[in-house]
Design an enzyme around this catalytic site. Structure first.
Site, PDB file in Angstrom:
ATOM      1  N   GLY A 309       0.830  -1.193   0.000  1.00 14.15           N
ATOM      2  CA  GLY A 309       0.000   0.000   0.000  1.00 14.15           C
ATOM      3  C   GLY A 309       0.866   1.244   0.000  1.00 14.15           C
ATOM      4  N   GLU A 310       0.408   2.292   0.649  1.00 13.40           N
ATOM      5  CA  GLU A 310       1.068   3.593   0.767  1.00 13.40           C
ATOM      6  C   GLU A 310       1.569   4.161  -0.564  1.00 13.40           C
ATOM      7  OE1 GLU A 310       5.578   2.674   2.509  1.00 13.40           O
ATOM      8  OE2 GLU A 310       3.881   2.397   3.876  1.00 13.40           O
TER       9      GLU A 310
END
Length: 345
Positions: A309-310
């Site tokens: 993610g991120e």
């Protein structure tokens, strides 16, 4: 039939009205890219999808000489009430700690952005105030949902020429799985992955949470925007808003993984043309991301087994975009290089 008055309009009606105003691709810009591509020192089509990526940039930037001078990665961080049900391997305190890590430059996304010369912004969406537990009630109401979408729209900075959207939030793979199950049907277990690395009991709790959420909200999930409000999170609503704002501002969008794609899936269910200015940065190892991308008609640029993610997968894909554009912009033409063109016979 009487026309709807301003007093009759709901926040969701405002979103639908906005969708009707969104611009399409610039065909003249695409033609300009094709004209230059035909003069470059390579056989036609020999760079494969890299050539199509440049055309895509031109179409949605609305200029025959596309640019990646101010690419931006936006990470939206939210907190979820469902996390209290033990659906993650990490406690909710990690939300605040990771924001501090990003600010200190210590995240994986910080390194990728530095390596490829990408702008990076993180948006704290009331990280210390979880949304409602979706197993027992809505994540938030319609007004708050649209207000969060509006916040995401404002996050697209003027001058940005390509946007990557990503997220961070303990429990949000459970939220994404619930959204996909609501949109596409099927068993909850099909959409639920291990997220941050939950063990088998944790995985069972995730599946149970998604099943409980779908049962609780049954009969209210026919409208994609209602799905977003009832099952979503602040980061997902904000990403949806950012994707819409990018379209308005003629900014191409690179989507990150499983959770970011949930925001895109909401928009696609609202109108299948809303993702025409988006591409999938990568296919995540999380959940049924490959299934979702196929349903959305998106072919990922990368398949690296990532599930962080991120914005990390989208940022890696932006590096690929930079390479594609450099070839188109800086490669010599046949005339410049003194190289003979294709034979007429």
């Amino acid at each position: 039939m009487t026309e709807m008055t301003s007093a009759d309009r709901t926040p969701f009606d405002d979103i639908r009205a906005l969708v009707a105003t969104l611009p399409g691709p610039d065909r003249d810009a695409v033609a300009m890219v094709a004209e230059r591509d035909a003069t470059l020192t390579k056989p036609a089509g020999s760079l494969g999808r890299l050539e199509h990526l440049v055309s895509w940039l031109a179409a949605w930037q609305g200029k025959g000489q596309p640019s990646l001078d101010r690419p931006l990665v936006c990470v939206f961080a939210g907190s979820h009430g469902v996390a209290a049900r033990g659906v993650s391997a990490y406690p909710t305190e990690v939300n605040r700690q990771m924001l501090e890590n990003f600010a200190a430059g210590g995240g994986a996304i910080n390194q990728i952005c530095a390596a490829y010369g990408l702008g990076f912004k993180v948006f704290d969406l009331a990280i210390d105030l979880p949304t409602g537990d979706i197993t027992t009630g809505p994540a938030f109401d319609e007004k708050a949902c649209v207000a969060t979408m509006a916040f995401g729209m404002e996050a697209v900075a003027a001058g940005t020429d390509c946007l990557a959207v990503g997220e961070m939030g303990i429990g949000n793979t459970t939220i994404a799985a619930a959204i996909y199950a609501a949109l596409y049907g099927g068993e909850a277990a099909h959409w639920v992955g291990r997220g941050t690395g939950v063990d088998d009991p944790g995985l069972a709790r995730k599946v149970a949470a998604v099943e409980a959420a779908l049962a609780h909200h049954a009969g209210h999930l026919d409208d994609p925007l209602e799905v977003l409000a009832r099952l979503g999170g602040r980061e997902i609503a904000a990403m949806a808003g950012a994707i819409l704002a990018a379209r308005l501002q003629r900014v191409p969008v690179v989507l990150d993984g499983y959770v970011a794609t949930a925001a895109a899936a909401i928009l696609h269910a609202l109108d299948s043309s809303l993702l025409d200015h988006c591409l999938a940065g990568h296919v995540s190892a999380e959940g049924a991301h490959a299934d979702v991308l196929e349903r959305l008609g998106l072919v990922p640029l990368l398949a690296l087994g990532m599930r962080l993610g991120e914005g990390s997968g989208a940022a890696m894909a932006m590096g690929l975009l930079k390479g594609a554009l450099a070839c188109h912009r800086d490669m010599a033409t046949f005339a410049q290089a003194g190289v003979s063109g294709r034979s007429a016979g």
